[in-house]
Design a protein around this motif. Structure first.
Motif, PDB file in Angstrom:
ATOM      1  N   VAL A  30      43.337  42.328  24.309  1.00 45.74           N
ATOM      2  CA  VAL A  30      44.427  41.494  24.729  1.00 45.74           C
ATOM      3  C   VAL A  30      45.721  42.230  24.563  1.00 45.74           C
ATOM      4  O   VAL A  30      46.558  42.153  25.623  1.00 45.74           O
ATOM      5  CB  VAL A  30      44.550  40.171  23.794  1.00 45.74           C
ATOM      6  CG1 VAL A  30      45.914  39.427  24.343  1.00 45.74           C
ATOM      7  CG2 VAL A  30      43.375  39.255  24.211  1.00 45.74           C
TER       8      VAL A  30
ATOM      9  N   LEU B 123      46.384  33.242  31.125  1.00 44.25           N
ATOM     10  CA  LEU B 123      45.972  33.370  29.734  1.00 44.25           C
ATOM     11  C   LEU B 123      46.319  32.175  28.924  1.00 44.25           C
ATOM     12  O   LEU B 123      45.413  31.560  28.273  1.00 44.25           O
ATOM     13  CB  LEU B 123      47.010  34.599  29.031  1.00 44.25           C
ATOM     14  CG  LEU B 123      46.708  34.910  27.626  1.00 44.25           C
ATOM     15  CD1 LEU B 123      45.408  35.492  27.365  1.00 44.25           C
ATOM     16  CD2 LEU B 123      47.860  35.706  27.123  1.00 44.25           C
TER      17      LEU B 123
ATOM     18  N   ILE C  12      38.669  42.039  20.298  1.00 44.64           N
ATOM     19  CA  ILE C  12      39.258  41.205  21.526  1.00 44.64           C
ATOM     20  C   ILE C  12      40.680  41.314  21.458  1.00 44.64           C
ATOM     21  O   ILE C  12      41.340  41.257  22.357  1.00 44.64           O
ATOM     22  CB  ILE C  12      38.728  39.943  21.544  1.00 44.64           C
ATOM     23  CG1 ILE C  12      38.973  39.244  22.803  1.00 44.64           C
ATOM     24  CG2 ILE C  12      38.817  39.004  20.309  1.00 44.64           C
ATOM     25  CD1 ILE C  12      38.745  39.890  23.966  1.00 44.64           C
TER      26      ILE C  12
ATOM     27  N   LEU D 285      36.199  43.702  33.251  1.00 41.93           N
ATOM     28  CA  LEU D 285      36.591  42.914  32.297  1.00 41.93           C
ATOM     29  C   LEU D 285      35.768  41.487  32.747  1.00 41.93           C
ATOM     30  O   LEU D 285      35.369  40.920  31.793  1.00 41.93           O
ATOM     31  CB  LEU D 285      38.029  42.443  32.352  1.00 41.93           C
ATOM     32  CG  LEU D 285      38.932  43.330  31.705  1.00 41.93           C
ATOM     33  CD1 LEU D 285      40.401  42.962  31.786  1.00 41.93           C
ATOM     34  CD2 LEU D 285      38.574  43.417  30.043  1.00 41.93           C
TER      35      LEU D 285
ATOM     36  N   LEU E  93      33.460  40.014  30.035  1.00 40.07           N
ATOM     37  CA  LEU E  93      33.880  38.768  29.243  1.00 40.07           C
ATOM     38  C   LEU E  93      33.097  37.529  29.834  1.00 40.07           C
ATOM     39  O   LEU E  93      32.649  36.683  29.266  1.00 40.07           O
ATOM     40  CB  LEU E  93      35.251  38.512  29.508  1.00 40.07           C
ATOM     41  CG  LEU E  93      36.383  39.670  28.862  1.00 40.07           C
ATOM     42  CD1 LEU E  93      37.870  39.301  29.125  1.00 40.07           C
ATOM     43  CD2 LEU E  93      36.077  39.976  27.261  1.00 40.07           C
TER      44      LEU E  93
ATOM     45  N   LEU F 176      40.278  36.628  29.084  1.00 38.49           N
ATOM     46  CA  LEU F 176      40.698  37.084  27.963  1.00 38.49           C
ATOM     47  C   LEU F 176      41.198  35.983  26.821  1.00 38.49           C
ATOM     48  O   LEU F 176      40.670  36.079  25.468  1.00 38.49           O
ATOM     49  CB  LEU F 176      41.897  37.978  28.233  1.00 38.49           C
ATOM     50  CG  LEU F 176      41.494  39.168  28.714  1.00 38.49           C
ATOM     51  CD1 LEU F 176      42.765  40.062  28.778  1.00 38.49           C
ATOM     52  CD2 LEU F 176      40.735  40.063  27.535  1.00 38.49           C
TER      53      LEU F 176
ATOM     54  N   TYR G 204      42.690  37.217  32.983  1.00 38.09           N
ATOM     55  CA  TYR G 204      43.370  36.878  31.620  1.00 38.09           C
ATOM     56  C   TYR G 204      42.966  35.439  31.125  1.00 38.09           C
ATOM     57  O   TYR G 204      43.129  35.543  29.927  1.00 38.09           O
ATOM     58  CB  TYR G 204      44.812  36.858  32.188  1.00 38.09           C
ATOM     59  CG  TYR G 204      45.630  38.281  31.956  1.00 38.09           C
ATOM     60  CD1 TYR G 204      46.469  38.632  30.698  1.00 38.09           C
ATOM     61  CD2 TYR G 204      45.163  39.268  32.756  1.00 38.09           C
ATOM     62  CE1 TYR G 204      46.750  40.029  30.716  1.00 38.09           C
ATOM     63  CE2 TYR G 204      45.638  40.506  32.677  1.00 38.09           C
ATOM     64  CZ  TYR G 204      46.454  40.857  31.589  1.00 38.09           C
ATOM     65  OH  TYR G 204      46.937  42.378  31.472  1.00 38.09           O
TER      66      TYR G 204
ATOM     67  N   THR H 229      38.113  34.060  25.288  1.00 40.74           N
ATOM     68  CA  THR H 229      37.167  35.196  24.503  1.00 40.74           C
ATOM     69  C   THR H 229      37.700  34.823  23.295  1.00 40.74           C
ATOM     70  O   THR H 229      37.066  34.862  22.040  1.00 40.74           O
ATOM     71  CB  THR H 229      37.043  36.343  25.331  1.00 40.74           C
ATOM     72  OG1 THR H 229      36.450  36.118  26.534  1.00 40.74           O
ATOM     73  CG2 THR H 229      36.288  37.117  24.313  1.00 40.74           C
TER      74      THR H 229
ATOM     75  N   ASN I 193      46.287  45.013  27.284  1.00 44.84           N
ATOM     76  CA  ASN I 193      46.395  44.423  28.519  1.00 44.84           C
ATOM     77  C   ASN I 193      47.722  43.934  28.792  1.00 44.84           C
ATOM     78  O   ASN I 193      48.481  44.022  29.804  1.00 44.84           O
ATOM     79  CB  ASN I 193      45.285  43.551  29.014  1.00 44.84           C
ATOM     80  CG  ASN I 193      44.034  43.906  29.455  1.00 44.84           C
ATOM     81  OD1 ASN I 193      43.966  44.341  30.682  1.00 44.84           O
ATOM     82  ND2 ASN I 193      42.949  44.000  28.666  1.00 44.84           N
TER      83      ASN I 193
END
Length: 287
Positions: A220, A242, A216, A146, A150, A199, A196, A202, A223
C-alpha cells in the motif's frame, strides 16, 4: 524429538489442520469444513453428493463474509474483470477515438468532436467506462498483476457477488472523487480506483484473519508513493477507491453473523449513495 507437522488445508495451504474430510480424507481447515451426519466434509464432497440423503444433512459451506464457497473456478469474477480490461485496452489501441468517448472528463469542449462533452453534459456513463481504461502497457500490466494477486484471494474469501460489488463500487467511488476534485476539462483514466479498492479491502481482510500485515502495508505504501510522486497519475481515483474498499470490506468481514447481510447491504448502499450525491452536486456546480 521434533513434533510432527500437521498437514495443510487443501484449499488454504497456509492453514495447518488435523481435520480430514470423512469422504475423500483431504485435510480441511475450520473455514472449509462442513458439518455432516458423521464428522466433517469438504465443499467439493458436499456438492458431489448433492441429492443424496447424506449430503442433505450438511450445511452449505460459506466464506468469512457469508458467500457460498465455489468449486471448480473460484476466481471466475477476477478472470472476467481481467478479460474485460484487456479487451478494452486492445480496442482502444486499435481505435484511439474510443478512448476519447470513454475517458472520464467533467465538462469540456472537444474541438475534434465539435461539441461539449463530459459528465456534466449528461455523459454519466463516463464514470463507469473510465474504470476499464489504461494509458500504457505498463499501466495495465501493473493493474492486472495486482488484480490477479489480490482479486483471487478476495474473491475466494468474500464470494463472487460480494467481490464484484467491492470492485465496481470502489471504481465508481474513485471516478466520483476524481469528478469532484479534478479540473473540469481534465481527462482521467480511472481503472486504478477499483484496484486500490482491492488494496484497502486486503488490509481489512488480513487484519480480520490475524495475519501478518507488514507485506500488504508495504504494498500500500509503495503504491501511494507512486501515486503522489509520478506525474500524470489521477491520485483522486486512487484515494477514492482505497477509502471505499476499506469501508465495504470492513462491513463484509465484521459484525455478528445474524446481522451480516444487513450490515453489508448498508455499507454498499452508503458508498453508492455518497457517490451519487457527489456526482449530482458536482454536476449542479458545473452546469
Amino acid at each position: 524429538m521434533e513434533q510432527a507437522k500437521l498437514p495443510s488445508c487443501y484449499r488454504h495451504p497456509g492453514e495447518e489442520t488435523g481435520v480430514r474430510c470423512t469422504r475423500c480424507e483431504r485435510a480441511i481447515c475450520s473455514r472449509c469444513m462442513v458439518n455432516a451426519s458423521v464428522g466433517f466434509q469438504c465443499p467439493e464432497c458436499v456438492r458431489g453428493g448433492s441429492g443424496t440423503g447424506h449430503s442433505r444433512t450438511a450445511n452449505h459451506p460459506r466464506t468469512i463474509a457469508g458467500g457460498r464457497i465455489t468449486a471448480g473456478r473460484p476466481h471466475l469474477v477476477t478472470q472476467v474483470l481481467i478479460g474485460v480490461n484487456l479487451l478494452v485496452f486492445l480496442l482502444g489501441s486499435l481505435n484511439p477515438a474510443l478512448i476519447d468517448e470513454m475517458v472520464l472528463i467533467g465538462f469540456a469542449f472537444d474541438p475534434d468532436l465539435g461539441r461539449v462533452v463530459g459528465v456534466a453534459d449528461g455523459e454519466w456513463y463516463r464514470l463507469v467506462s473510465s474504470m476499464f481504461l489504461h494509458a500504457e502497457i505498463w499501466h495495465i500490466a501493473g493493474n492486472m498483476l495486482l488484480l490477479w494477486l489480490l482479486g483471487g484471494a478476495l474473491e475466494e474469501e468474500l464470494g463472487r457477488a460480494r467481490f464484484a460489488a467491492l470492485y465496481l463500487l470502489s471504481g465508481l467511488s474513485g471516478s466520483a472523487f476524481t469528478y469532484l476534485i479534478a479540473a473540469q476539462n481534465q481527462g482521467s483514466l480511472g481503472a486504478s480506483g477499483a484496484v486500490y479498492g482491492l488494496l484497502g479491502a486486503t488490509v481489512v481482510l488480513v487484519r480480520r484473519l490475524n495475519r501478518d500485515l507488514r507485506p500488504i502495508m508495504a504494498l500500500v505504501v509503495f503504491n501511494l508513493v507512486i501515486t503522489f510522486t509520478w506525474d500524470r497519475i489521477a491520485w483522486q481515483a486512487h484515494i477514492g477507491g482505497l477509502i471505499a474498499g476499506v469501508i465495504i470490506a470492513y462491513a463484509m468481514v465484521n459484525g455478528a453473523r445474524e446481522r451480516r447481510a444487513v450490515l453489508q447491504g448498508a455499507a454498499c448502499a452508503l458508498v453508492l449513495g455518497l457517490t451519487l450525491v457527489t456526482v449530482v452536486l458536482r454536476t449542479a456546480a458545473l452546469s
